[in-house]
Design a protein around this motif. Sequence first.
Motif, short mmCIF file in Angstrom:
data_model
loop_
_atom_site.label_atom_id
_atom_site.label_comp_id
_atom_site.label_asym_id
_atom_site.label_seq_id
_atom_site.Cartn_x
_atom_site.Cartn_y
_atom_site.Cartn_z
N LEU A 325 0.92 -1.15 -0.08
CA LEU A 325 -0.14 -0.14 -0.10
C LEU A 325 0.80 1.33 -0.09
O LEU A 325 0.55 2.06 -0.71
CB LEU A 325 -0.91 -0.16 1.27
N GLN A 328 2.77 1.31 -3.36
CA GLN A 328 1.89 1.58 -4.61
C GLN A 328 1.14 2.96 -4.51
O GLN A 328 1.10 3.51 -5.49
CB GLN A 328 0.85 0.49 -4.78
N TYR A 329 0.80 3.31 -3.24
CA TYR A 329 -0.11 4.59 -3.31
C TYR A 329 0.94 5.74 -2.78
O TYR A 329 0.14 7.14 -2.72
CB TYR A 329 -1.38 4.68 -2.66
N SER A 336 -1.14 3.01 6.55
CA SER A 336 -1.53 1.80 6.18
C SER A 336 -1.86 0.84 7.16
O SER A 336 -2.55 -0.15 7.00
CB SER A 336 -0.07 1.08 5.45
N GLU A 350 -8.95 1.39 -2.20
CA GLU A 350 -8.32 0.99 -3.29
C GLU A 350 -9.31 1.28 -4.39
O GLU A 350 -9.30 1.44 -5.30
CB GLU A 350 -7.66 -0.34 -3.47
N VAL A 353 -9.74 4.71 -5.11
CA VAL A 353 -8.37 5.39 -5.85
C VAL A 353 -8.93 5.01 -7.36
O VAL A 353 -8.52 5.64 -8.04
CB VAL A 353 -7.34 4.55 -5.24
N LYS A 354 -9.24 3.71 -7.59
CA LYS A 354 -9.41 3.26 -8.84
C LYS A 354 -10.37 4.20 -9.76
O LYS A 354 -10.36 4.17 -10.98
CB LYS A 354 -9.99 1.89 -8.96
N LYS A 359 -5.50 12.28 -6.38
CA LYS A 359 -4.23 11.46 -6.06
C LYS A 359 -4.48 10.61 -4.63
O LYS A 359 -5.10 11.07 -3.70
CB LYS A 359 -3.08 12.65 -5.79
N PRO A 360 -3.92 9.39 -4.66
CA PRO A 360 -4.18 8.50 -3.33
C PRO A 360 -3.94 9.44 -1.86
O PRO A 360 -4.45 9.12 -1.05
CB PRO A 360 -3.21 7.40 -3.56
N LYS A 361 -2.95 10.35 -1.99
CA LYS A 361 -2.48 10.94 -0.94
C LYS A 361 -3.58 11.78 -0.38
O LYS A 361 -3.96 11.90 0.88
CB LYS A 361 -1.07 11.69 -0.94
#
Length: 463
Positions: A325, A328-329, A336, A350, A353-354, A359-361
């Motif tokens: 995690l 990847q992000y 995490s 996840e 995010v998809k 942005k994942p952050k």
Amino acid sequence: LAPWIPVVGLEIHAQISSNSKLFSGSQVQFAAPPNSLVSFFDASLPGTLPVLNRRCVEAAVMTGLALNCSINKKSLFDRKHYFYADLPAGYQITQQRVPIAVNGSLSYSLCIDNKMSQMVTKTVRIKQIQLEQDSGKSLHDDSRCQTLVDLNRAGVGLMEVVMEPDMCCGEEAAAAVRELQLILQTLGSSQAVMAEGQLRVDANVSVHHPGEPYGVRTEVKNINSIRFLAKAVDYEIQRQIEELENGGTILNETRAFDSKLGCTVPMRDKEGKQDYRFMPEPNLPPLILYDAKSLPANMNHQQVINIDWIHERLPDLPSVKREKLVEQYGILPEHSFTLLNEDGLAEFFESVVKQTQMKPKRVIGWILNDVLSYLKQHSLTVKESPVSSFVLADLLNLLEKKEISSTAAKQVLAELWKGEGKTPLDIVKEQKLELLQDQKELEQICQAVIDGHENEVIMMVLG
């Protein structure tokens, strides 16, 4: 005065996730009507014999491998004798001499001074994992002064995980058990739901001065929540220190944790060491396991257990999932932990995010600060969330495209929690929360405001 050093060791009984019991075909089911799942063997009728459940052995091997243990290719079953109403045979079948797995380790992490950003990783040694039967359940009816026995649980398969005394406080014990619980749930070897008695913890606690031998230990039995475990251990450490500093002595006794009073209370002393009269179980041969090298060529695969085969099929453990995690992000390591500690939250994250351009952050901020705090406030699990990952992604996309401000996004989310089935866009339109992109339109609105407030404008100019 020299400081006191607390020493904490744990014994954990995890109920194996299996459809039937360890040595009988009776079903395993929580909260079934009393005594509805009891075979002749469970009730210990004369002439009944144990038949070992393959699934339980596989679950123990899997757990042993995940905890870095050596798996014994030959392990033995023993009888441990004690007389109690919910143990009809007068003995429990366990693995006292040669258990199925030995010499492992478990790494766990905890925060320093409650700061999530400062995490330290520690390791506790695993002495052994053994297979054994659970006992039945005694129900004490105080109003009628009688005890009723329910044998539904009698004979259910357990893994006893014995940890070495490598911990020194309640927080460490709680963090180690939480990590073990996550590992068991990831493997599927135990559902490990503490509220249903599928994970029960006994804590051995003692204190001593540096350079002196370990002190007399007490055992706090059957702790059924991680929060209570931390409290019970810390209370017991404090109690022993105070007792010794006041000139008292510590008894080698079994205690229970009273969650209402927040303290441990004596149950029974261990002065007269109970003689369990261990003996080899005469009705079960040694349990023989194989690996790729030792597997006989003509052996039917259905009849044997291949350690290497199980090893190859181990899923990603929580520590590996966390690393992935972070990698990847690009999220923080402490985030995490939060994602994995809440059942289903990593999948929710996840999925969002998809489906979003954000942005994942930034997504993680919304999930931890808004989604998780709402769920906790309303005691909801991730799976019960009124806002799905799909709907949250929709909302974050509106924010990312600058169609709404982040203040407006929070307003929309507040509406979405009501679970009325509206989309984020519906709410934005209803409440006119769109950001204006058209320069001319903005100028017109500003001019209208100025025209409608002449006095205020004059005051401002003069002021």
